[in-house]
Design an enzyme around this catalytic site. Structure first.
Site, PDB file in Angstrom:
ATOM      1  NE  ARG A 110       6.367   2.508 -17.502  1.00  0.00           N
ATOM      2  CZ  ARG A 110       6.597   1.572 -16.732  1.00  0.00           C
ATOM      3  NH1 ARG A 110       7.423   0.803 -16.337  1.00  0.00           N
ATOM      4  NH2 ARG A 110       5.295   1.616 -16.018  1.00  0.00           N
ATOM      5  N   GLY A 150      14.655  -9.582  -9.213  1.00  0.00           N
ATOM      6  CA  GLY A 150      13.856  -9.902  -8.228  1.00  0.00           C
ATOM      7  C   GLY A 150      14.418  -9.410  -6.929  1.00  0.00           C
ATOM      8  CB  THR A 152       8.636  -8.271  -4.825  1.00  0.00           C
ATOM      9  OG1 THR A 152       8.658  -6.946  -5.286  1.00  0.00           O
ATOM     10  CG2 THR A 152       7.173  -8.580  -4.008  1.00  0.00           C
ATOM     11  CD  GLU A 153      12.137 -12.595  -0.184  1.00  0.00           C
ATOM     12  OE1 GLU A 153      11.913 -12.938   0.741  1.00  0.00           O
ATOM     13  OE2 GLU A 153      13.458 -12.711  -0.578  1.00  0.00           O
ATOM     14  N   PRO A 154       7.059 -13.296  -1.635  1.00  0.00           N
ATOM     15  CG  PRO A 154       6.681 -15.575  -2.076  1.00  0.00           C
ATOM     16  CD  PRO A 154       7.707 -14.586  -2.195  1.00  0.00           C
ATOM     17  CG  HIS A 156       9.451 -10.164   3.152  1.00  0.00           C
ATOM     18  ND1 HIS A 156       9.064  -9.961   4.699  1.00  0.00           N
ATOM     19  CD2 HIS A 156       9.813 -11.509   3.157  1.00  0.00           C
ATOM     20  CE1 HIS A 156       9.298 -10.896   5.396  1.00  0.00           C
ATOM     21  NE2 HIS A 156       9.669 -11.952   4.716  1.00  0.00           N
ATOM     22  N   GLY A 361     -20.670   3.746 -23.356  1.00  0.00           N
ATOM     23  CA  GLY A 361     -20.518   2.367 -23.477  1.00  0.00           C
ATOM     24  C   GLY A 361     -19.243   1.786 -24.326  1.00  0.00           C
ATOM     25  CD  GLU A 384       9.815   0.419 -10.335  1.00  0.00           C
ATOM     26  OE1 GLU A 384      10.800   0.752  -9.468  1.00  0.00           O
ATOM     27  OE2 GLU A 384      10.235  -0.316 -11.566  1.00  0.00           O
ATOM     28  CG  HIS A 387      -0.936   6.355  -4.501  1.00  0.00           C
ATOM     29  ND1 HIS A 387      -0.553   6.976  -5.500  1.00  0.00           N
ATOM     30  CD2 HIS A 387      -2.242   7.048  -4.017  1.00  0.00           C
ATOM     31  CE1 HIS A 387      -1.284   8.261  -5.575  1.00  0.00           C
ATOM     32  NE2 HIS A 387      -1.867   8.213  -4.622  1.00  0.00           N
TER      33      HIS A 387
END
Ligand code: TGC
Ligand code: FAD
Length: 405
Positions: A110, A150, A152-154, A156, A361, A384, A387
């Protein structure tokens, strides 16, 4: 061929995909014939193409690339994009149902569809020039081109407005520098929709193509979650990007956040698909697994788990259906989408954890889908918008007070 006791127990239970979707409140009656047709065809495709192979790919941590053609054929790439640009021209309930059914198979598959449709095709459709739309959208829709997004950054993640990636105007081209981390599909994407700050500090979207000098996409390994999805980085080292690759019609953080509204909406439906699969698996197992001379489903404690699962799933189904109606009428607010994304993923995580326990199990093995869903959902609850971030968006919406600033 000798079989072990483990094999015999599996054989007695549910190795085949016998999925039956729970619909406790006859929500099917709220759907049109077209919705049901779309939903059923994706459901069949998932049973035939995804269920038989997904566990193996997830265990080996490989993205099943051969599914891309099938995803394109079922209309998973850009379901709401108009047909003139190669999209399926469907409404938002159909889009939601497609995401629900695909994530019933696996969140990673997805993810691929979400990124392609909502995060790559949507920004080109909503913010691109006519030339960009005609150049990219039909090929993205058919899967001939695959894209990634793109933001998201390392340094931020939740706070993308502080991004460091930047473009400098060099006359006939832009010079792109910086890096992006945690990018779904980046290792194999042909193009990337990248968000970067321009000389004035405004966030702009720009299309970067594989093969441009200084652009690389290293893969991220060692994930316990979304193992059948390919995740990586985007690294830009003085990449010369032609000026015509800039998305002309949006400026500011509202650009990428507008795309996230589309993708978060799809996840709100998708995560419930994973929850429905876990519930259905646990319900069937509870009727077959005998302990103390009776099916475990006969014990009150197991019934409590199942009753709570179906209650939360049903509440979630009604929430996303209503959100779909609002979205079709162009009335769904970003905060309403945040509430649904957060609620569906929390529901799915809780259902998967309870369902896993019900299988004892067997619940920890790959012979059942539950543990895989549960681990996948640990990414879905984070990407995205986490939470916490979605809770704060709801908090801000109801109080009018901004907890981010
Ligand atoms: P803020 O000052 O509130 O807003 C800046 C501008 O954006 C507008 N805006 C929105 N526009 C459209 N849709 C939304 N949902 C919007 N939310 C805000 C806002 O009106 C304003 O516009 P303007 O015209 O005044 O400039 O922004 P902020 O910096 O305070 O941040 C707010 C916050 C924290 C909610 C936002 O940054 C946020 O949502 N952070 C979470 C980041 C996130 O979700 N990243 C996701 C990365 S992509 C990804 O995970 C893909 S996974 C794919 C997969 O595999 O499925
Ligand atoms: P952080 O922002 O560092 O957050 C860490 C913790 O702090 C979280 O619990 C968060 O809720 C909390 N926190 C942060 N700010 C606040 C606050 N103000 N108040 C209270 N708590 C706060 N990104 C893309 O751009 N494209 C992609 O395709 C993509 N795919 C992804 C695929 C996977 C498998 C994963 C795991 C992530 C992906 N992401 C992608 C990145 C994802 O969107 C980010 O991981 C997410 O936005 C959170 O950012 P972070 O990981 O930097 O966490």
């Amino acid at each position: 061929m000798s079989t072990t006791l483990y094999d015999q127990q599996i054989h007695r239970s549910l190795k085949k995909d016998l999925y039956e979707a729970p619909d406790y409140y006859q929500i099917d009656e709220l759907l049109t014939e077209e919705h049901k047709l779309v939903r059923d065809s994706v459901r069949d495709w998932v049973k035939k193409e995804v269920s038989p192979i997904i566990e193996d790919f997830a265990q080996r941590s490989v993205f099943p690339k051969h599914l891309l053609n099938g995803l394109a054929e079922i209309g998973a790439f850009g379901p709401t994009i108009p047909e003139e640009y190669g999209g399926a021209g469907l409404d938002y309930i159909s889009y939601g149902l497609i995401m629900q059914e695909i994530e019933r198979g696996d969140s990673g598959i997805r993810s691929t569809a979400s990124v392609q449709g909502s995060l790559v095709m949507y920004p080109i459709f909503a913010y691109g020039s006519e030339e960009q739309k005609h150049k990219y959208l039909p090929k993205l829709s058919s899967g001939e081109l695959m894209g990634c997004f793109g933001l998201t950054e390392p340094n931020h993640g939740s706070d993308p407005s502080s991004m460091e990636t930047n473009i400098k105007d060099k006359g006939d081209h832009y010079l792109l520098n910086g890096s992006k981390l945690w990018i779904s599909n980046s290792p194999f994407a042909d193009i990337a929709v990248v968000w970067a700050k321009d000389d004035l500090g405004d966030i702009r979207g720009i299309i970067v193509e594989r093969g441009m000098s200084g652009f690389s996409t290293p893969e991220t390994h060692n994930k316990w979650s979304l193992r059948a999805s390919s995740t990586g980085e985007l690294v830009f080292d003085n990449v010369k990007v032609p000026k015509e690759n800039l998305l002309p019609n949006v400026k500011g953080l509202k650009g990428p956040l507008g795309c996230l509204n589309q993708a978060r909406y799809g996840i709100a439906w998708g995560a419930l698909g994973a929850a429905m699969d876990c519930y259905d698996t646990a319900l069937r197992y509870s009727k077959e697994r005998m302990q103390f001379d009776r099916p475990i489903g006969g014990f009150q404690l197991q019934q409590k788990k199942l009753a709570e699962m179906i209650t939360e799933i049903t509440k979630g189904q009604l929430l996303v259906w209503r959100l779909g109606v609002l979205k079709n009428e162009n009335r769904a607010t970003p905060a309403q989408i945040s509430m649904a994304k957060r609620n569906s993923v929390e529901t799915a995580l809780n259902v998967s954890r309870e369902a896993r326990q019900m299988l004892g199990g067997m619940g920890i093995t790959g012979d059942f889908p539950i543990m895989r869903h549960m681990m996948n959902l640990e990414s879905v609850v984070t990407y995205e918008g986490t939470h916490d971030i979605h809770l704060l968006i709801t908090g801000m919406d109801v109080t009018g007070l901004n907890a981010f600033k």
